[in-house]
Design an enzyme around this catalytic site. Structure first.
Site, PDB file in Angstrom:
ATOM      1  CG  ASP A 299     -20.998  19.241  19.603  1.00 10.88           C
ATOM      2  OD1 ASP A 299     -21.176  20.202  18.831  1.00 10.88           O
ATOM      3  OD2 ASP A 299     -20.992  19.359  20.849  1.00 10.88           O
TER       4      ASP A 299
ATOM      5  CG  ASP B  66     -15.525  24.926  15.758  1.00 15.05           C
ATOM      6  OD1 ASP B  66     -15.360  25.967  15.096  1.00 15.05           O
ATOM      7  OD2 ASP B  66     -15.593  24.913  17.003  1.00 15.05           O
TER       8      ASP B  66
ATOM      9  CD  GLU C  62     -18.816  27.984  16.383  1.00 16.70           C
ATOM     10  OE1 GLU C  62     -18.370  28.783  17.230  1.00 16.70           O
ATOM     11  OE2 GLU C  62     -19.049  26.784  16.633  1.00 16.70           O
TER      12      GLU C  62
ATOM     13  CG  ASN D 265     -25.540  22.192  19.843  1.00 17.14           C
ATOM     14  OD1 ASN D 265     -26.419  21.971  19.018  1.00 17.14           O
ATOM     15  ND2 ASN D 265     -24.257  22.131  19.541  1.00 17.14           N
ATOM     16  CB  ILE D 266     -29.321  20.796  25.521  1.00 18.16           C
ATOM     17  CG1 ILE D 266     -30.192  21.961  25.017  1.00 18.16           C
ATOM     18  CG2 ILE D 266     -29.499  20.599  27.024  1.00 18.16           C
ATOM     19  CD1 ILE D 266     -31.674  21.681  25.035  1.00 18.16           C
TER      20      ILE D 266
ATOM     21  CB  SER E  69     -23.787  22.341  30.798  1.00 11.30           C
ATOM     22  OG  SER E  69     -22.539  22.553  30.169  1.00 11.30           O
TER      23      SER E  69
END
Length: 311
Positions: A82, A104, A134, A256-257, A259
């Site tokens: 990530d 990124d 991105e 995306n998960i 938090s």
């Protein structure tokens, strides 16, 4: 079954109008909670590792934990880097066994983003690894990502065709109003996603998998638990889950998960110690944290992403 890439699972998700959850992992208990939920829901999974997680847990340990998850469940699982900040970081992850990486370079100019991303794609594709990149920048703070609100920018649909064609990427993360971290919006501030941008990108890139970062919803019941037992988390509003369901029914194939998992994990531990102040066995409080992660991942898979039964 070995680790897989996201190519086939994204093709199925696009055709089926659902999304795959990309869950950030940092330790064994988080991985176990995620994959237990995935197994019960029969869902494909993306276990993604940030630069901060690699530094904390050691890439070798994380790789073997993810491989153990595949061996234990038989699920199709992607190991994804990530927010790779450089070609060198992505190369290191590829050489270390990752099946998917994100480069990124969105903070660079459009031309530089293309140049850096293309270099990563060439190295990755030669080794059977897929690449996410991105366009546009999300605001917020999470691990190594730190973008001020005034520096955030929406993805420009006019740029997506040129970018994907010149780089050869396999999926594209776009900025349509999501935000990294737990503190996305203040109470009274209504989150709005630019579905018009998502729709236009989908028209220009038919069949191409789109990714949403910063898509945690911030479970307020867990925030309340943290604050009840001595925490100091301010009230925050995440992305409404009905908006995520809508995005998953469109071109978005990966959400995306992170938090949400952190908040649930921390709330369970705080609650455990408040109710059991004499406990000192990590298996007791980390077991509660693992169960909390499993619960929230099952909810995301079945009620938000729609990937249950798709493994």
């Amino acid at each position: 079954m070995a680790l897989v890439t996201s190519k086939e699972m994204f093709a199925k998700a696009y055709a089926g109008g659902y999304a795959i959850g990309a869950f950030n992992v940092n330790n064994m208990e988080t991985i176990q909670g995620i994959v237990e939920a995935g197994k019960e829901c029969n869902s494909p999974l993306i276990l993604q590792v940030s630069a901060g997680a690699r530094k904390y847990a050691n890439p070798v340990y994380l790789k073997h934990l993810v491989e153990a998850a595949v061996e234990d469940t038989g699920l199709p699982i992607v190991m994804h880097l990530d927010h790779g900040a450089s070609y060198e970081m992505c190369k290191d992850a590829i050489d270390g066994g990752f099946t998917s990486v994100m480069i990124d370079a969105s903070h660079h100019s459009f031309a530089e983003n293309i140049e850096i991303t293309k270099k990563v794609v060439e190295y990755a594709h030669a080794r059977g690894v897929v690449v996410e990149a991105e366009l546009g920048q999300l605001a917020g703070i999470e691990d190594a990502v730190n973008v001020k609100a005034e520096d955030a920018s929406f993805t420009q649909p006019d740029e997506v065709c040129e970018f994907t064609e010149k780089t050869g990427i396999d999926s594209l993360a776009i900025a349509i109003g999501t935000s990294h971290g737990a503190y996305k919006f203040k109470p009274g501030q209504k989150p709005q996603l630019r579905f018009d941008i998502l729709e236009e990108v989908g028209k220009r890139l038919p069949g191409f998998p789109i990714v949403l970062h910063g898509a945690s919803s911030v479970p307020q019941d867990r925030v309340a638990v943290i604050n009840q037992f001595g925490g100091a988390m301010p009230d925050a509003i995440g992305i409404p889950e009905e908006m995520l369901r809508k995005a998953a029914s469109m071109a978005v194939c990966k959400i995306n998960i992170d938090s949400d998992l952190r908040v649930a994990f921390t709330a369970a531990i705080r609650k455990h110690f408040a109710e059991n102040p004499s406990h000192f066995d990590p298996r007791q409080y980390l077991g509660d944290a693992r169960a909390a992660v499993k619960e929230i991942v099952k909810h995301k898979i079945c009620d938000v992403l729609g990937s249950n039964g798709k493994a």
